[in-house]
Design an enzyme around this catalytic site. Sequence first.
Site, PDB file in Angstrom:
ATOM      1  N   LYS A  61       0.811  -1.215   0.000  1.00 63.08           N
ATOM      2  CA  LYS A  61       0.000   0.000   0.000  1.00 63.08           C
ATOM      3  C   LYS A  61       0.847   1.269   0.000  1.00 63.08           C
ATOM      4  O   LYS A  61       0.403   2.316  -0.476  1.00 63.08           O
ATOM      5  CB  LYS A  61      -0.911   0.016   1.233  1.00 63.08           C
ATOM      6  CG  LYS A  61      -1.971  -1.059   1.223  1.00 63.08           C
ATOM      7  CD  LYS A  61      -3.149  -0.657   0.352  1.00 63.08           C
ATOM      8  CE  LYS A  61      -4.294  -1.646   0.478  1.00 63.08           C
ATOM      9  NZ  LYS A  61      -5.411  -1.276  -0.416  1.00 63.08           N
ATOM     10  N   SER A  85      -9.045   1.035   8.231  1.00 62.88           N
ATOM     11  CA  SER A  85      -8.613   0.518   9.527  1.00 62.88           C
ATOM     12  C   SER A  85      -7.360  -0.325   9.335  1.00 62.88           C
ATOM     13  O   SER A  85      -6.851  -0.920  10.260  1.00 62.88           O
ATOM     14  CB  SER A  85      -9.723  -0.326  10.156  1.00 62.88           C
ATOM     15  OG  SER A  85     -10.157  -1.293   9.228  1.00 62.88           O
ATOM     16  N   GLU A 211      -9.139 -14.123  -4.660  1.00 67.44           N
ATOM     17  CA  GLU A 211      -9.990 -13.554  -3.610  1.00 67.44           C
ATOM     18  C   GLU A 211     -10.264 -14.596  -2.528  1.00 67.44           C
ATOM     19  O   GLU A 211     -10.173 -15.798  -2.776  1.00 67.44           O
ATOM     20  CB  GLU A 211     -11.353 -13.172  -4.212  1.00 67.44           C
ATOM     21  CG  GLU A 211     -11.326 -11.983  -5.138  1.00 67.44           C
ATOM     22  CD  GLU A 211     -12.707 -11.708  -5.722  1.00 67.44           C
ATOM     23  OE1 GLU A 211     -13.150 -10.564  -5.634  1.00 67.44           O
ATOM     24  OE2 GLU A 211     -13.318 -12.649  -6.265  1.00 67.44           O
ATOM     25  N   GLY A 215     -15.650 -13.850  -0.396  1.00 65.05           N
ATOM     26  CA  GLY A 215     -15.833 -12.520  -0.988  1.00 65.05           C
ATOM     27  C   GLY A 215     -15.430 -12.491  -2.447  1.00 65.05           C
ATOM     28  O   GLY A 215     -14.499 -11.792  -2.832  1.00 65.05           O
ATOM     29  N   ASP A 217     -16.599 -11.207  -5.148  1.00 63.44           N
ATOM     30  CA  ASP A 217     -17.257 -10.209  -5.996  1.00 63.44           C
ATOM     31  C   ASP A 217     -16.460  -9.934  -7.272  1.00 63.44           C
ATOM     32  O   ASP A 217     -17.035  -9.693  -8.334  1.00 63.44           O
ATOM     33  CB  ASP A 217     -17.443  -8.902  -5.226  1.00 63.44           C
ATOM     34  CG  ASP A 217     -16.117  -8.326  -4.787  1.00 63.44           C
ATOM     35  OD1 ASP A 217     -15.545  -8.871  -3.817  1.00 63.44           O
ATOM     36  OD2 ASP A 217     -15.622  -7.367  -5.424  1.00 63.44           O
ATOM     37  N   SER A 311       1.348  -9.650  -0.433  1.00 63.70           N
ATOM     38  CA  SER A 311       1.008  -8.232  -0.381  1.00 63.70           C
ATOM     39  C   SER A 311       1.297  -7.532   0.932  1.00 63.70           C
ATOM     40  O   SER A 311       1.491  -6.322   0.945  1.00 63.70           O
ATOM     41  CB  SER A 311      -0.457  -8.034  -0.778  1.00 63.70           C
ATOM     42  OG  SER A 311      -1.306  -8.805   0.032  1.00 63.70           O
TER      43      SER A 311
END
Lengths: 327, 327
Positions: A61, A85, A211, A215, A217, A311
């Site tokens: 990130k 968070s 994923e 989840g 999606d 990650s």
Amino acid sequence: MNNQMSDLLRIPTFEDVKAASLRISGAAHRTPVLTSRTADQRTGATLSFKAENLQRAGAFKFRGAFNAIAGLDSASQRSVVAYSSGNHAQAVAYAANLQGVGATIVMPKDAPEVKVAATRGYGADVVFYDRYTEDREAISRRLAAERGAALIPPYDHPDVIAGQGTAALELIEEVGEIDVLVVPLGGGGLLAGSALSARALSPNCTVIGVEPEAGNDGQQSLRKGEIVRIPVPKSIADGALVTHVGQHNFPILQRCVDDIVTVTDAQLVETMRFFAERMKILVEPTGCLAAAAVLSGTIASAGKRVGVLLSGGNIDLEKFNSLLRGG
Amino acid sequence: MNNQMSDLLRIPTFEDVKAASLRISGAAHRTPVLTSRTADQRTGATLSFKAENLQRAGAFKFRGAFNAIAGLDSASQRSVVAYSSGNHAQAVAYAANLQGVGATIVMPKDAPEVKVAATRGYGADVVFYDRYTEDREAISRRLAAERGAALIPPYDHPDVIAGQGTAALELIEEVGEIDVLVVPLGGGGLLAGSALSARALSPNCTVIGVEPEAGNDGQQSLRKGEIVRIPVPKSIADGALVTHVGQHNFPILQRCVDDIVTVTDAQLVETMRFFAERMKILVEPTGCLAAAAVLSGTIASAGKRVGVLLSGGNIDLEKFNSLLRGG
């Protein structure tokens, strides 16, 4: 037309990833690419793990956050707002601090004290909200407007996507062309950026997102050809609990990603154990998504050169142990 | 004069380290150099951690083992013997396997099953001994004679020392000259090899070895000017529980090492915790010796460029957790 309006339409390209690579150079760590004979033997593949758990602030990130902040109009925007968070908040706070930019981070009032302290430790102003009654996005937009600050979203932003793409760029630069690139998928920042790099630097490479099973999606969206929204999923992969992928991200996923697969929480735990026992690194559950799909055989990799993005590594030791004990 | 006789007198030089570097290239990992803003802030120094916990087989030992085996007379010696309950045994088994050389590893019959299995997994023949009644060195010498095999000692051997020196060579090549190099000390393989590299590549660098407080034979030896023998020490740094440094090692320590300091087991545990929580890596207690001396302030480092060797990461997760819980 203001910046945010134009951003809505600006889909990043590999040129943006290359520009991000220059911007973050010297600020972000060029993380190591790790290998494991055991993992290669188990899969029959040649695996290269890009260890973003060893990135500054413990996750990829930092790349997107630093790039997005570096891309601000320096005359008018000297502060940023982010909500998260998790890893994005820390990354924005840290990247803002390094660039002399003020940061306001919107965090749930029941966030772990250690995360609040770490965010403040990077010099950020922490604003709390009630996650059960308040809308953090609305609060963040209001704060950004009040403070004349730029909102740095966690994934749905061209400069964030371009920054995240630098990890795969470095990986392919270091190991050469690969046959498969496997990437964790939450909102699609890392996957979209990685796909841009793979298409440009290793054109024959298959790109696969992973994923949590609960989840999926992204998988549904890719198959249906439109962004599918799901209820907030439950998984130990707490960095991938999004309800839908980003608007800037989805067109890139459609164009550059070959498939999206899922793994179970149990497979994530087994993968965390593998990394700790055999490779001596701590990888958080979300960080294990891609590796779990490869090590479990969900993605067939025998005989192939496979790049795997790890990650992040931000999990506290108590939680880590509890997961490994099956708790 | 046979090989072993001549080895007794052959003290390695930096030329041997350079030759080792070529030999192990492509076999050993070029491990990453990690940095931490938190560690730098805490000490006021610029710290570069050479992460040999990420080396093949989980420790720097692979370097010396591979180099020693590569240096065998290939016409006559196609097998090796080593004794160790720790990282050296695994390293020899692994390095022998990669070079198509047979390996016999002498292990205590109560060695953990996982270590026995790992050693056999590398294709080695495991011979057990009773650690309370039998002399492993004598058994190893007899086996080597019977099998026409070369004995690869854990540290007291010129090719082992030269191989271990390649880690510091890589570190200084990567970060440039440093002011202080801090190295874990057991039998002196890593410290002697590292000191050769530091003297050649960063001549003004202070070289400091770090022992467990309970086993300060190296410190005593350096101060007395001769090899001092102590009873088997008790410390969680199980890779540094030697009774005396090696004969090939000591002359190098005398000539090239500036000081030897000690750290407590509690300081090692705190350092393990730091690496796991902040840097997302697992480092075994012995591997933390050098870092503990720096992070605890035992070695004053403010304002200096400091190279710190992390020597290994082989600790099982249960033991790791038990140490961190104070057990």
